[in-house]
Design an enzyme around this catalytic site. Structure first.
Site, PDB file in Angstrom:
ATOM      1  N   PRO A  73      12.881  94.606  22.828  1.00 59.37           N
ATOM      2  CA  PRO A  73      13.640  95.603  23.585  1.00 59.37           C
ATOM      3  C   PRO A  73      15.054  95.817  23.036  1.00 59.37           C
ATOM      4  O   PRO A  73      15.755  94.849  22.697  1.00 59.37           O
ATOM      5  CB  PRO A  73      13.706  95.014  24.992  1.00 59.37           C
ATOM      6  CG  PRO A  73      12.492  94.151  25.087  1.00 59.37           C
ATOM      7  CD  PRO A  73      12.330  93.564  23.708  1.00 59.37           C
ATOM      8  N   CYS A  74      15.455  97.080  22.970  1.00 51.21           N
ATOM      9  CA  CYS A  74      16.752  97.423  22.369  1.00 51.21           C
ATOM     10  C   CYS A  74      17.809  97.837  23.386  1.00 51.21           C
ATOM     11  O   CYS A  74      18.946  98.100  23.007  1.00 51.21           O
ATOM     12  CB  CYS A  74      16.572  98.546  21.356  1.00 51.21           C
ATOM     13  SG  CYS A  74      16.136 100.138  22.113  1.00 51.21           S
TER      14      CYS A  74
END
Length: 128
Positions: A73-74
């Site tokens: 996840p960014c």
């Protein structure tokens, strides 16, 4: 080439690598829609679910893994997000801190290669 895909989504790497004869031996996805797509498209490939629950027995059951690929996840790294980085100021991990879980799984699998994908903010958020 036998690979394990973490944070798999609908599994784009399998689409790209299948013509090369590469084999996806496992995926890890928790989103219900993406998991349903994976189950439909790859019924014989086990979905290991939440990366936080993957243990050595689950990885060993996959057999030899040559490559672990993941795009964690960014949200906490992106310029569009809060840019908290991998850890908050209190030391707890952010959503992007699932990177550490991916690296734990890489160590369990002992592949020849690991490939991670993320936003440029990985190198600059929260001090880099």
């Amino acid at each position: 080439m036998r690979f394990l895909s973490l944070f798999s989504g609908i599994e784009c790497v399998s689409v790209a690598w299948e013509p090369l004869g590469w084999e996806c031996v496992g995926v890890a996805e928790i989103d219900p829609f993406a998991s349903a797509v994976l189950a439909h498209r790859y019924p014989s490939v086990p979905n290991l679910g939440d990366v936080r629950g993957i243990d050595s027995a689950a990885v060993t059951a996959l057999g030899k893994v040559d490559l672990v690929v993941f795009g964690f996840p960014c949200q906490d790294l992106s310029v569009a997000g809060r840019r908290e980085g991998l850890r908050k100021h209190d030391g707890t991990t952010t959503r992007s801190g699932l990177f550490f879980e991916a690296m734990r799984i890489v160590r369990l699998a002992s592949p020849r290669w690991a490939v991670a994908e993320n936003v440029p903010g990985l190198l600059s958020s929260h001090g880099g």
